[in-house]
Design an enzyme around this catalytic site. Structure first.
Site, short mmCIF file in Angstrom:
data_model
loop_
_atom_site.label_atom_id
_atom_site.label_comp_id
_atom_site.label_asym_id
_atom_site.label_seq_id
_atom_site.Cartn_x
_atom_site.Cartn_y
_atom_site.Cartn_z
N HIS A 128 0.82 -1.21 0.00
CA HIS A 128 0.00 0.00 0.00
C HIS A 128 0.86 1.26 0.00
CE1 HIS A 128 -2.99 2.94 1.53
NE2 HIS A 128 -3.84 2.18 0.85
N GLU A 171 2.00 -7.24 2.66
CA GLU A 171 0.59 -7.32 3.05
C GLU A 171 0.19 -8.78 3.10
OE1 GLU A 171 -2.24 -4.73 1.04
OE2 GLU A 171 -0.59 -3.52 0.26
N SER A 208 -4.39 -5.45 -1.79
CA SER A 208 -5.63 -4.73 -2.02
C SER A 208 -6.03 -4.61 -3.48
CB SER A 208 -5.54 -3.32 -1.41
OG SER A 208 -4.48 -2.60 -2.02
N LYS A 211 -11.97 -1.90 6.84
CA LYS A 211 -12.36 -2.86 5.80
C LYS A 211 -13.36 -3.86 6.39
CE LYS A 211 -8.75 -1.03 3.58
NZ LYS A 211 -8.03 0.18 4.06
N ASP A 238 1.12 -6.01 6.99
CA ASP A 238 -0.09 -5.19 6.95
C ASP A 238 -1.28 -6.14 6.79
OD1 ASP A 238 -2.18 -3.49 6.42
OD2 ASP A 238 -1.19 -2.42 4.78
#
Length: 374
Positions: free
Chosen positions: A121, A162, A166, A225, A191
């Site tokens: 991100h 992550e 995403s 989220k 993350d």
């Protein structure tokens, strides 16, 4: 001002100018509210009831945590999160962006090295830019490239990934990455933004799901989220949390979350613990969508491999991706195009997010519309 205008005009020419939009009355296939908690009426009532029971309520927190913004409630909530995320300590931040910005800007020091997956991100990349450490990216989920970068690194080495990405909806090979970071005595930062709520006992994320939480240097949990709320926390050692309290500028200089946000987080996780079947429900939605897509000769070559709520159809070119999104929206489904430069040129896509509140019929109609539109 001419430079600003020129930059905006360049975006217009590329077809990638961002605009704020409102599209009411469309079926939601784009938000991050995977478990439907943001729109859950029962949860809303529980939050309202719990908030009303609090004494001495004020509208705002009145200051940063180090000034007037600390409270018994937020400290108790951090103890709750530490237990939930199986960590010695937890520290609450106002957003996932602030948490990611904090950990990479504050923790790695001048002679250290940050190595991050190229698809992490923007907040982690921004945190790395603010650090005095050296920084390098490695090819997405490429263990050989990661190992080569670690071998060349100097000082303390921090590896940032992550758990669920995403823009692609795929997973980091966390067990293999952890094996590498352990081998070279590097520190792994994960993350958990898109796994929070959706994976793990009581929604405590992918690291806990895999049983590696005690081997990871730091985990960042974002609550905007799957939890359907706002805020974030970092879970880690006592040393890590104490250091962040003293040196993380986004934490030090930000007015803390108000009581309403804190109560929302506590009640949302308590609700999820009782309704953990929501995880099985979102998996069934994913399974249905994938089976329909893979049964289509038109769509199956475009779909990216993902068993997360984030599903991606690759449509190369900004104009083609925007046209496909517009066609789907005109049929009542809110699906958004992801354009370059947000993703690499040639990797533009439709990003489709699935939710527990999407019915089987809506998913079937969406796939039918996609076939007709593409």
């Amino acid at each position: 001002m001419k430079k600003l205008a020129d930059k905006l005009n360049q975006r217009k020419e590329e077809g990638s100018l961002r605009r704020l939009t409102l599209r009411p009355n469309l079926v939601d296939f784009f938000s991050n509210d995977y478990l439907g908690l943001a729109r859950n009426k029962k949860l809303y009532s529980l939050i309202d009831r719990k908030l009303s029971a609090q004494t001495g309520n004020i509208n705002g927190s009145t200051g940063s945590r180090l000034l007037s913004g600390n409270s018994d409630y937020v400290e108790e909530l951090e103890l709750f999160f530490a237990k939930l995320f199986k960590s010695p300590k937890a520290l609450i931040f106002n957003s996932g962006y602030n948490a990611n910005l904090s950990i990479l800007s504050a923790i790695p020091q001048k002679e250290d090295t940050i190595i991050y997956d190229e698809l992490i991100h923007a907040s982690l990349k921004d945190g790395a830019r603010l650090s005095f450490a050296q920084r390098f990216s490695f090819k997405h989920n490429d263990l050989k490239d990661l190992e080569a970068k670690i071998q060349k690194a100097k000082g303390e080495v921090y590896v940032a990934v992550e758990s669920v990405y995403s823009m692609d909806g795929d997973f980091a090979p966390l067990l293999e990455i952890l094996e590498l970071t352990t081998k070279y005595d590097a520190h792994l930062i994960v993350d958990e933004a898109h796994s929070t709520g959706v994976w793990g006992e009581k929604g405590n994320g992918m690291c806990c799901h895999l049983g590696i939480e005690d081997k990871v240097f730091a985990r960042v949990y974002t609550f905007g989220k799957g939890i359907g709320a706002h805020g974030a926390c970092i879970a880690g050692s006592e040393l890590l949390i104490e250091f962040l309290i003293n040196f993380a500028r986004p934490f030090i200089y930000t007015t803390s979350l108000p009581l309403h946000s804190l109560v929302t987080l506590k009640v949302a996780f308590e609700y999820l613990e009782k309704e953990i079947s929501l995880q099985a429900k979102i998996r069934s939605r994913i399974k249905l969508f994938r089976s329909l897509i893979e049964g289509s000769k038109i769509l199956s070559p475009l779909i990216q491999d993902s068993s997360s709520p984030i599903q991606v159809l690759r449509i190369s070119g900004n104009e083609k991706a925007k046209a496909a999104a517009a066609a789907v929206q005109n049929n009542g489904f809110d699906v958004r195009a992801i354009l370059s430069p947000t993703v690499k040129e040639g990797e533009e896509r439709l990003r489709i997010c699935l939710h527990v509140f999407n019915t089987d019929e809506e998913i079937e109609r969406l796939v039918k519309t996609l076939v007709e539109s593409l």
